[in-house]
Design a protein around this motif. Structure first.
Motif, PDB file in Angstrom:
ATOM      1  N   HIS A 123       5.865   6.940  -8.593  1.00  0.00           N
ATOM      2  CA  HIS A 123       7.022   7.284  -7.756  1.00  0.00           C
ATOM      3  C   HIS A 123       8.179   7.418  -8.744  1.00  0.00           C
TER       4      HIS A 123
ATOM      5  N   ASP B 253       2.095   3.662 -11.303  1.00  0.00           N
ATOM      6  CA  ASP B 253       2.827   3.312 -10.086  1.00  0.00           C
ATOM      7  C   ASP B 253       4.323   3.428 -10.365  1.00  0.00           C
TER       8      ASP B 253
ATOM      9  N   HIS C  22      -1.484   5.241  -0.198  1.00  0.00           N
ATOM     10  CA  HIS C  22      -1.699   3.869  -0.682  1.00  0.00           C
ATOM     11  C   HIS C  22      -2.716   3.193   0.233  1.00  0.00           C
TER      12      HIS C  22
ATOM     13  N   HIS D 251      -0.977   8.013 -10.169  1.00  0.00           N
ATOM     14  CA  HIS D 251      -0.081   7.480  -9.126  1.00  0.00           C
ATOM     15  C   HIS D 251       1.265   7.103  -9.721  1.00  0.00           C
TER      16      HIS D 251
ATOM     17  N   HIS E  20      -4.456   1.959  -5.461  1.00  0.00           N
ATOM     18  CA  HIS E  20      -4.687   0.508  -5.424  1.00  0.00           C
ATOM     19  C   HIS E  20      -6.117   0.088  -5.084  1.00  0.00           C
TER      20      HIS E  20
HETATM   21 ZN   LIG Z   1       2.741   3.369  -5.152  1.00  0.00          ZN
END
Ligand SMILES: [Zn+2]
Length: 450
Positions: free
Chosen positions: A67, A319, A231, A65, A268
């Motif tokens: 971004h 993340d 998410h 995961h 998560h």
């Molecule tokens: Zn995220």
């Protein structure tokens, strides 16, 4: 070119969890040709030789995961909850363009490479109309840095005027999203063994996406044979939002939209109850555990031991770097290990289990466990070689414990499909100073108008 590593300890993380105190690895044609104790029985002509003495070889780490664009917006909203942080950052992110994403993606992927990561996902969900082809920009960046890449075409269609959290100017229309998803699959998804790029579909979260888009995206993904990502259950605020708007807890809501299954992995999963943890295992739904980001936002910590006991795949994710300014994956292995023990005691997770999360479990989340996440003949030659000969590791007998509990040092060598991305501790595919200068320039552009 073939590559031979000799004299190293090896944690294969294979089905038998074989560990070798002093062994060899031979990589040829993109795959592992041989692994075993002692020197290599056969060295192909012209092979690159790597001296593995004092080092540990593991499968390359898998990042489930991310971004990447957020690398250009680090250090904002430092004491904020997730919703406060998002509300502060959405207007900044609305200004991203292809130059920002290019600099951020290259810097982010280089940070991952330096921390032993050979395969990364990226969840990109902001597509301003002025911004250019952002998916193309990040696929190019991954090719340049040399990592295996699973971009996830994200989307938001539930703007503030419809009861969602993001401002209306950064959401897209549902029809436009679905056709962009279809086009992205056509352009980037490689279903073949050994693929360097595979696409997934990834509407962003229950509070930024309509139920209609969630359901239609799942239909499209299954018709086209690509995986699903989003998410889920990150914070108490999200739980309240789902109970108020849908009359369901987040996982119940997702289940009602046909979203649980072994072709899905969720970032998560902090706030799951016991029944929900079992439901994750029963359906084979994967989790991208992001302990540093959860800590940065004070969100809580996922019930990793219970998820593993239930049989759910649990990989690790850094993340986005706006909620984890470090963005390096070995740190997540460490964070997962110690944070599981904060509430669960010293047996909650072992060093070897933490290494499994970072490798074979991550590969399971991405549907690549047949050829990634372990070192054995026929597996892809994605290898991290860690230098445990540095003073910081002196006297630690168990190399896996040294990696998991010792200093989080940069990787010594990193091979992706047998090709060197890092050698002698140095990134070979880009100049780190140039990447840093580009990132600083684009981060400064992002701050204008704040
Ligand atoms: Zn995220």
């Amino acid at each position: 070119m073939a590559t031979v590593i000799e004299g190293c300890a090896i944690a294969t993380v294979d089905d038998a969890r074989r560990e070798i105190a002093d062994g060899h690895l031979v990589c040829a044609d993109g795959r592992i040709a041989a692994v075993g104790p002692g020197p290599a029985p056969h060295v192909p002509d012209g092979a690159r030789r790597i001296d593995g003495r004092g080092k540990l070889a593991t499968p390359g780490l898998v990042n489930c995961h991310h971004h990447l664009y957020q690398h250009a917006t680090r250090g904002y909203a430092q004491q904020a909850t997730l919703f406060e942080w998002l509300v502060a950052l959405y207007p900044v992110w609305a200004r991203i363009d292809d130059d920002v994403v290019d600099a951020a993606a290259r810097a982010g992927l280089a940070a991952l490479a330096r921390s032993g990561c050979t395969t990364s996902t990226d969840h990109h969900y902001i597509f301003p109309r002025h911004a250019g082809d952002l998916l193309a920009v990040e696929v190019d960046a991954a090719r340049a840095i040399g990592l295996r890449f699973h971009p996830c075409r994200g989307a938001m269609d539930l703007g503030r005027s419809k009861g969602g959290l993001p401002p209306d100017e950064i959401v897209e229309e549902r029809d436009a999203i679905l056709s962009a998803c279809s086009a992205a699959i056509d352009r980037y998804h490689d279903p073949e063994p050994g693929a360097m790029v595979r696409l997934a579909l990834a509407p962003t979260s229950p509070f930024s996406v309509s139920g209609e888009l969630m359901a239609e995206t799942a239909e499209l993904a299954r018709a086209r044979g690509v995986r699903l990502h989003t998410h889920l259950a990150e914070t108490d605020d999200e739980e309240e939002f789902c109970l108020e708007r849908f009359g369901k807890r987040p996982l119940e809501y997702l289940d009602s939209l046909g979203w649980l299954g072994d072709d899905v992995w969720l970032a998560h999963c902090v706030h799951l109850d016991e029944g929900e943890t079992r439901r994750m295992g029963d359906t084979g739904t994967g989790v991208a555990h992001c302990p540093t980001s959860n800590g940065r936002l004070g969100a809580g910590i996922a019930p990793v031991a219970s998820l593993l006991a239930a049989g759910a795949p649990v990989g690790l994710g850094v993340d986005g770097a706006a909620s984890n300014e470090c963005g390096e994956l070995l740190d997540e292995l460490r964070a997962a290990l110690v944070l599981a023990r904060v509430s669960g005691g010293p047996t909650a997770l072992t060093a070897r289990q933490a290494l499994e999360l970072a490798t074979r479990e991550g590969a399971r989340c991405l549907g690549r466990d047949d050829e990634l996440g372990h070192l054995g003949p026929g597996a892809l030659a994605d290898v991290a070689l860690w230098n445990l000969g540095e003073p910081g590791f002196a006297g630690i007998e168990d190399p896996v414990a040294a990696l998991a509990f010792g200093p989080t040092r940069a990787v010594d060598a990193l091979l992706v499909g047998g090709d060197p991305v890092v050698l002698d501790g140095e990134l070979r595919t880009a100049d780190p100073e140039t990447l840093a200068a580009g990132l600083a320039r684009q981060s400064a552009r992002m701050r204008v108008g704040r």
